[in-house]
Design a protein around this motif. Structure first.
Motif, PDB file in Angstrom:
ATOM      1  N   VAL A 108     -55.939  88.398  45.794  1.00  0.00           N
ATOM      2  CA  VAL A 108     -55.074  88.137  47.059  1.00  0.00           C
ATOM      3  C   VAL A 108     -55.503  86.701  47.342  1.00  0.00           C
ATOM      4  CG1 VAL A 108     -54.693  88.506  49.552  1.00  0.00           C
ATOM      5  CG2 VAL A 108     -54.545  90.532  48.035  1.00  0.00           C
ATOM      6  N   ARG A 138     -55.147  95.070  56.563  1.00  0.00           N
ATOM      7  CA  ARG A 138     -53.739  95.150  57.149  1.00  0.00           C
ATOM      8  C   ARG A 138     -53.518  94.590  58.370  1.00  0.00           C
ATOM      9  NH1 ARG A 138     -51.759 101.391  58.133  1.00  0.00           N
ATOM     10  NH2 ARG A 138     -53.001 100.996  59.791  1.00  0.00           N
ATOM     11  N   ARG A 149     -54.887  91.754  59.305  1.00  0.00           N
ATOM     12  CA  ARG A 149     -55.011  90.339  58.925  1.00  0.00           C
ATOM     13  C   ARG A 149     -56.251  89.790  59.894  1.00  0.00           C
ATOM     14  NH1 ARG A 149     -50.193  92.906  56.994  1.00  0.00           N
ATOM     15  NH2 ARG A 149     -49.201  91.350  55.568  1.00  0.00           N
ATOM     16  N   ASP A 156     -49.425  97.397  50.619  1.00  0.00           N
ATOM     17  CA  ASP A 156     -48.946  98.776  50.163  1.00  0.00           C
ATOM     18  C   ASP A 156     -49.794  98.972  48.752  1.00  0.00           C
ATOM     19  OD1 ASP A 156     -47.188  98.956  51.978  1.00  0.00           O
ATOM     20  OD2 ASP A 156     -45.436  98.044  51.018  1.00  0.00           O
ATOM     21  N   ARG A 178     -54.556  85.848  53.583  1.00  0.00           N
ATOM     22  CA  ARG A 178     -53.282  85.387  52.617  1.00  0.00           C
ATOM     23  C   ARG A 178     -52.635  86.574  52.370  1.00  0.00           C
ATOM     24  NH1 ARG A 178     -57.052  81.049  48.875  1.00  0.00           N
ATOM     25  NH2 ARG A 178     -57.042  79.690  50.640  1.00  0.00           N
ATOM     26  N   ILE A 179     -53.069  87.972  52.489  1.00  0.00           N
ATOM     27  CA  ILE A 179     -52.482  89.225  52.057  1.00  0.00           C
ATOM     28  C   ILE A 179     -51.146  89.346  52.665  1.00  0.00           C
ATOM     29  CG2 ILE A 179     -53.124  90.624  54.061  1.00  0.00           C
ATOM     30  CD1 ILE A 179     -54.201  92.444  51.922  1.00  0.00           C
ATOM     31  N   THR A 180     -50.292  89.779  51.650  1.00  0.00           N
ATOM     32  CA  THR A 180     -48.849  90.105  51.898  1.00  0.00           C
ATOM     33  C   THR A 180     -48.549  91.718  52.273  1.00  0.00           C
ATOM     34  OG1 THR A 180     -48.364  90.276  49.633  1.00  0.00           O
ATOM     35  CG2 THR A 180     -48.087  88.368  50.201  1.00  0.00           C
ATOM     36  N   ASP A 181     -47.514  91.959  52.729  1.00  0.00           N
ATOM     37  CA  ASP A 181     -47.101  93.327  52.948  1.00  0.00           C
ATOM     38  C   ASP A 181     -47.164  94.177  51.368  1.00  0.00           C
ATOM     39  OD1 ASP A 181     -46.857  92.879  55.624  1.00  0.00           O
ATOM     40  OD2 ASP A 181     -44.707  92.906  55.616  1.00  0.00           O
ATOM     41  N   ALA A 182     -46.871  93.537  50.352  1.00  0.00           N
ATOM     42  CA  ALA A 182     -46.805  94.173  49.196  1.00  0.00           C
ATOM     43  C   ALA A 182     -48.194  94.350  48.900  1.00  0.00           C
ATOM     44  CB  ALA A 182     -46.153  93.359  48.132  1.00  0.00           C
ATOM     45  N   ASP A 183     -49.177  93.518  48.859  1.00  0.00           N
ATOM     46  CA  ASP A 183     -50.774  93.673  48.608  1.00  0.00           C
ATOM     47  C   ASP A 183     -51.112  94.826  49.534  1.00  0.00           C
ATOM     48  OD1 ASP A 183     -50.719  91.364  46.922  1.00  0.00           O
ATOM     49  OD2 ASP A 183     -51.080  90.283  48.830  1.00  0.00           O
TER      50      ASP A 183
END
Length: 232
Positions: free
Chosen positions: A151, A198, A200, A118, A111-116
């Motif tokens: 997250v 990172r 995933r 970073d 579920r992690i996003t690129d913003a997370d």
């Protein structure tokens, strides 16, 4: 106590049934006492207990309201309880963390996003820069794990694990690591968790988190074994 317990049960029933939903204002003490068929003293004590449990919010001069009943609010007391646990019980807390945290980290990988990513990368850099500063490392460590679990999007799980990772418990583990010259080991474990997230990679993230919790538990055992018996 019996009257207070009954009043707590009856008020809780009104909340659970939806008659008093989150944000609702309770009737006055006199009205509630009449409605429930209980003494005013029993109702008064019940309100105090439910206020302490963050179920009710007593606003002086305004009234008493049902809180949002959000997990982060209702589980807030867990962290206080963990801080009060005896040393021999802290290992049970670590066991619960070992059951929950790796699985939660695996879910976060999905579920992690690129913003997370970073955000976690920035915290990891802060941890590296803190070197042997225990207070800073403890703060960044808490931020790292809180971010990972958040997250998942599961507020109950986030609040539960945050409460289980008490400040005192975290401090004892980190000071043991620093004094033992092994802070770099757990920093590397944080990096492994970060890299797995990172990528995933759910299984790798879960395995990396399990290794990390096991390391923390091992160091806690070492710290507790060295502690004076009177603190156990």
């Amino acid at each position: 106590m019996a009257l207070t317990d009954e009043a707590i049960t009856r008020i809780r029933g009104l909340i659970q049934s939806g008659e008093l939903p989150p944000g609702a204002r309770l009737p006055t003490e006199q009205q509630l006492s009449h409605q429930l068929g209980l003494s005013r003293s029993g109702v008064r004590e019940a309100v105090k207990v439910l206020e302490a449990a963050r179920v009710l919010d007593v606003r002086r001069g305004d009234g008493t309201y049902v809180t949002s009943l959000a997990p982060r609010l209702l589980l807030e007391g867990l962290g206080v309880a963990v801080e009060l646990l005896r040393d021999d019980t802290l290992l049970e807390v670590m066991e619960v963390r070992r059951m929950l945290e790796p699985v939660a980290t695996g879910v976060a990988a999905l579920r992690i996003t690129d913003a997370d990513v970073d955000r976690l990368g920035g915290i990891l850099e802060d941890m590296r820069g803190a070197a042997d500063d225990a207070e800073q490392l403890i703060r960044y460590d808490a931020a790292f794990h809180r971010t990972v679990i958040a997250v998942t999007g599961n507020e109950t799980l986030t609040s539960l694990l945050d409460g289980l990772s008490g400040q005192t418990l975290r401090a004892r583990v980190w000071r043991g690591l620093i004094e033992g010259g092994s802070a770099h080991v757990t920093l590397n474990e944080h990096e492994a968790i970060y890299l797995a997230l990172r990528a995933r990679d759910q299984l790798l993230a879960q395995a990396s988190a399990l290794i990390h919790v096991n390391t923390s538990e091992s160091w806690l055992r070492t710290v507790l074994a060295a502690a004076p018996r009177q603190h156990r």
